[in-house]
Motif scaffolding. Structure first.
Motif, PDB file in Angstrom:
ATOM      1  N   PHE A  45       4.175 -18.229  19.380  1.00 45.91           N
ATOM      2  CA  PHE A  45       4.135 -17.988  18.277  1.00 45.91           C
ATOM      3  C   PHE A  45       5.287 -18.233  17.592  1.00 45.91           C
ATOM      4  CE2 PHE A  45       4.175 -14.816  14.114  1.00 45.91           C
ATOM      5  CZ  PHE A  45       2.900 -14.984  13.911  1.00 45.91           C
ATOM      6  N   PRO A  46       5.464 -18.689  16.234  1.00 45.39           N
ATOM      7  CA  PRO A  46       6.423 -19.560  15.630  1.00 45.39           C
ATOM      8  C   PRO A  46       7.614 -18.387  15.273  1.00 45.39           C
ATOM      9  CG  PRO A  46       4.872 -19.878  14.100  1.00 45.39           C
ATOM     10  CD  PRO A  46       4.159 -19.190  15.400  1.00 45.39           C
ATOM     11  N   GLU A  47       8.977 -18.779  15.399  1.00 49.40           N
ATOM     12  CA  GLU A  47      10.053 -17.712  15.073  1.00 49.40           C
ATOM     13  C   GLU A  47      10.447 -18.110  13.646  1.00 49.40           C
ATOM     14  OE1 GLU A  47      13.524 -17.131  17.463  1.00 49.40           O
ATOM     15  OE2 GLU A  47      12.195 -17.663  19.311  1.00 49.40           O
ATOM     16  N   LYS A  48      10.716 -16.900  12.847  1.00 47.92           N
ATOM     17  CA  LYS A  48      10.982 -17.453  11.667  1.00 47.92           C
ATOM     18  C   LYS A  48      12.576 -16.945  11.289  1.00 47.92           C
ATOM     19  CE  LYS A  48       6.591 -17.398  10.692  1.00 47.92           C
ATOM     20  NZ  LYS A  48       5.483 -16.897  11.892  1.00 47.92           N
ATOM     21  N   TYR A  49      12.979 -15.614  11.931  1.00 50.72           N
ATOM     22  CA  TYR A  49      14.383 -15.126  11.835  1.00 50.72           C
ATOM     23  C   TYR A  49      15.100 -15.680  12.972  1.00 50.72           C
ATOM     24  CZ  TYR A  49      13.482 -11.927   7.994  1.00 50.72           C
ATOM     25  OH  TYR A  49      13.120 -11.401   6.934  1.00 50.72           O
ATOM     26  N   LYS A  50      16.411 -16.442  12.646  1.00 53.76           N
ATOM     27  CA  LYS A  50      16.902 -17.176  13.678  1.00 53.76           C
ATOM     28  C   LYS A  50      18.254 -16.528  14.173  1.00 53.76           C
ATOM     29  CE  LYS A  50      14.004 -20.348  14.274  1.00 53.76           C
ATOM     30  NZ  LYS A  50      13.650 -21.703  13.693  1.00 53.76           N
ATOM     31  N   GLY A  51      18.695 -15.522  13.119  1.00 52.71           N
ATOM     32  CA  GLY A  51      19.938 -14.637  13.853  1.00 52.71           C
ATOM     33  C   GLY A  51      21.277 -15.246  13.385  1.00 52.71           C
TER      34      GLY A  51
ATOM     35  N   ILE B 118      25.997  -6.687   8.180  1.00 50.67           N
ATOM     36  CA  ILE B 118      24.473  -6.832   7.749  1.00 50.67           C
ATOM     37  C   ILE B 118      24.275  -8.544   8.165  1.00 50.67           C
ATOM     38  CG2 ILE B 118      23.035  -7.440   5.898  1.00 50.67           C
ATOM     39  CD1 ILE B 118      24.935  -5.292   4.178  1.00 50.67           C
ATOM     40  N   PRO B 119      23.060  -8.683   8.923  1.00 54.11           N
ATOM     41  CA  PRO B 119      22.698  -9.986   9.329  1.00 54.11           C
ATOM     42  C   PRO B 119      22.544 -11.048   8.131  1.00 54.11           C
ATOM     43  CG  PRO B 119      21.455  -8.196  10.244  1.00 54.11           C
ATOM     44  CD  PRO B 119      22.144  -7.736   9.229  1.00 54.11           C
TER      45      PRO B 119
ATOM     46  N   GLU C 167      20.460 -13.315   7.283  1.00 52.27           N
ATOM     47  CA  GLU C 167      19.078 -13.422   6.750  1.00 52.27           C
ATOM     48  C   GLU C 167      18.545 -12.334   6.140  1.00 52.27           C
ATOM     49  OE1 GLU C 167      17.989 -14.402  10.835  1.00 52.27           O
ATOM     50  OE2 GLU C 167      16.921 -16.165  10.068  1.00 52.27           O
ATOM     51  N   ASP C 168      19.341 -11.127   6.019  1.00 51.44           N
ATOM     52  CA  ASP C 168      18.876  -9.988   5.367  1.00 51.44           C
ATOM     53  C   ASP C 168      18.772 -10.223   3.901  1.00 51.44           C
ATOM     54  OD1 ASP C 168      18.405  -8.601   7.471  1.00 51.44           O
ATOM     55  OD2 ASP C 168      19.230  -6.738   7.069  1.00 51.44           O
ATOM     56  N   CYS C 169      19.577 -11.074   3.521  1.00 56.18           N
ATOM     57  CA  CYS C 169      19.879 -11.349   2.003  1.00 56.18           C
ATOM     58  C   CYS C 169      19.453 -12.748   1.893  1.00 56.18           C
ATOM     59  CB  CYS C 169      21.280 -11.031   1.389  1.00 56.18           C
ATOM     60  SG  CYS C 169      22.018  -9.392   1.918  1.00 56.18           S
TER      61      CYS C 169
END
Lengths: 257, 156
Positions: free
Chosen positions: B54-60, B83-84, B86-88
Motif C-alpha cells: 500500500f502506498p505511503e503518503k506521510y514520509k516523516g 510538531i512534524p 507534515e502536520d501543517c
C-alpha cells in the motif's frame, strides 16, 4: 448377550466415551510455534499526553485513503468530561478529525452542552484504534476467511475476498470496524502494516507531536513500548470480553470503555 | 433400486463435483490455514503482501531533512519543534516530483486544534497556551501576527 460380555462391552464403551474430543485433536506444530514468534506488534497510548488536536485522525485518513467527509474513520479521539457531581459526558465530533476547538460537548440528540470550568472534576482525551486482539472476535465470525490475523499479530481485511456481510463489524466489541464507502468491504486499522513492515512508524504515531501514540514490538524486552507495558501501570479496554487486546493505555479511567 | 431413485442422486453427485471443480479453479493456491491456525489464520496469504505494498503518503520529518536540513534544524529548536513538518505542510506523497509544491495549511482552524482554550485538568492540553477563538481577533489568521516556526511571544 451374556452377562459377562455385556459388562465387558459396557466398560469399553464408557472408557471410550470418556475420552474428550480435544484429546483426539491433532496438534499442529505450526500453530504451536505461531504462539511465540519474535515479533508481536503492540500499541501504547498515553492519555495524559493527548491534547485532542486530532492530527492523528487527519493523518490516518489521508495515509489510508479513507474518504474525508464520510462519517467513518479507522482511528478517533474521544473527549471525556466528568463533572464534580459525577456526570460523565463524552463526545468525538467527526472522530476528532478537526480536533477539539470548542468547549461545547456534542450530546447528539440532546444538543450541545457547555459545562462551566468550575464544575469540571476531570477532563481528558482518549485516542481509539483497532486493538489487534490476540483472540479477535471479528476474525472468528468471518464466514469466508476474508479477515485474519497475521503471524506478527496484525488483524487485516482481504479486500478481494470480503463479501461485505458485516458480521465482523457487529462482532468487534470496540466498534473499530466500518463499511468502506468506496471499496465496499469491511475496513479497519491495519497498524499501517505497509509502514511498520518496512521499519517505519504508523501515520498516526508519526503525526502526533506529543508522543501520545507509539507502536512497538511486545516480544522485544528492549523495545520502549514493551518496557512501558511491562513496567508501567497500563490498562486495556473491555478486558471482560476476553479478546486480549494489544493496545495499552496509560491513564485509563473506569468511565472509558 | 429403481431409476427414479438413482437419477436425482446422480444430479446431486454431478452438482457436488461441479462445485468442487469450480472451487479448485476459483480459490487461489495460497488460500488456507496459515500461522495463526484455523480460527484466526484462515486466509489468502498473498493479501499480506498486498497490504505491505500500500502506498505511503506521510514520509516523516527525516525525509524533509534530506533537502530542507537548514529549516528542520532551526525550527526544531523552537517551541513548535515537536510538531512534524507534515502536520501543517501536508503529506509529502512523492514530493518533490509529485506534487512539486506542498499545500501549506495556514488556517486559523489548524492552530485552534491545540490553542483553543479548553479546561482539561487531567490532560496535557491544560499546559498549552490557549485563547478564546470568539474574543481573540476573530476572523484573522493567526499567522498574521504569530510566526508558526517561532511561536515565542517575546520575539514577536
Amino acid at each position: 448377550m451374556k452377562r459377562r460380555e455385556f459388562l465387558k462391552k459396557t466398560a469399553v464403551f464408557i472408557s471410550g466415551a470418556s475420552v474428550s474430543l480435544s484429546a483426539l485433536e491433532l496438534v499442529d506444530p505450526k500453530e504451536v510455534l505461531a504462539k511465540n514468534p519474535d515479533l508481536r506488534w503492540g500499541f501504547l497510548v498515553n492519555t495524559y499526553k493527548c491534547v485532542g488536536c486530532g492530527m492523528c485522525v487527519k493523518a490516518c485518513k489521508i495515509e489510508n485513503e479513507i474518504p474525508w467527509d464520510a462519517n467513518v474513520t479507522r482511528t478517533w479521539v474521544e473527549r471525556y468530561v466528568i463533572t464534580k457531581e459525577g456526570k460523565v459526558l463524552a463526545d468525538s465530533p467527526k472522530g476528532a478529525r478537526d480536533g477539539f476547538t470548542s468547549k461545547l460537548i456534542d450530546r447528539a440528540a440532546e444538543g450541545k452542552e457547555l459545562v462551566p470550568d468550575k464544575e469540571i472534576a476531570q477532563a481528558f482525551f482518549v485516542p481509539k484504534l483497532c486493538n489487534h486482539c490476540t483472540l479477535p472476535a471479528c476474525v472468528q465470525v468471518c464466514p469466508v476467511g476474508a479477515t485474519y490475523s497475521t503471524k506478527d499479530g496484525v488483524v487485516l481485511v482481504d479486500r478481494k475476498w470480503c463479501i461485505g456481510c458485516g458480521y465482523c463489524i457487529m462482532g468487534c466489541p470496540y466498534g473499530v470496524r466500518f463499511f468502506h464507502p468506496v471499496v465496499h468491504t469491511a475496513d479497519k486499522c491495519t497498524f499501517c502494516y505497509h509502514r511498520i513492515s518496512k521499519g517505519g512508524n504508523t501515520a498516526c504515531a508519526q503525526a502526533c507531536p506529543f508522543g501520545a501514540r507509539r507502536i512497538g514490538n511486545l516480544r522485544d524486552p528492549n523495545d520502549p513500548v514493551a518496557k512501558a507495558v511491562l513496567t508501567e501501570r497500563v490498562g486495556i479496554l473491555r478486558d471482560e470480553y476476553g479478546t486480549k487486546p494489544n493496545v495499552y493505555y496509560i491513564g485509563l479511567n473506569k468511565e472509558v470503555h | 433400486m429403481k431409476g427414479h431413485v438413482w437419477r436425482p442422486l446422480f444430479v446431486v453427485i454431478g452438482l457436488v463435483a461441479a462445485i468442487l471443480v469450480f472451487r479448485m479453479f476459483y480459490v487461489p493456491a495460497d488460500f488456507g490455514v496459515h500461522d495463526q491456525g484455523y480460527t484466526f489464520g484462515f486466509h489468502r496469504l498473498g493479501n499480506e503482501q498486498e497490504w505491505k505494498q500500500f502506498p505511503e503518503k506521510y514520509k516523516g520529518t527525516e525525509y524533509c531533512n534530506e533537502c530542507h536540513d537548514d529549516k528542520v534544524e532551526s525550527i526544531s529548536k523552537s517551541g513548535h519543534g515537536i510538531i512534524p513538518c507534515e502536520d501543517c505542510h501536508g503529506a509529502a506523497f512523492n514530493h518533490p516530483e509529485d506534487p512539486e509544491k506542498l499545500t501549506v495549511d495556514r488556517s486559523r482552524a489548524l492552530c485552534l486544534r491545540c490553542h483553543s482554550e479548553l479546561y482539561m485538568p487531567s490532560s496535557q492540553r491544560n499546559d498549552l497556551p490557549g485563547i478564546n477563538p470568539k474574543t481573540h481577533n476573530e476572523g484573522m489568521e493567526c499567522s498574521e501576527c504569530h510566526n508558526p516556526h517561532n511561536p515565542s511571544l517575546e520575539e514577536m
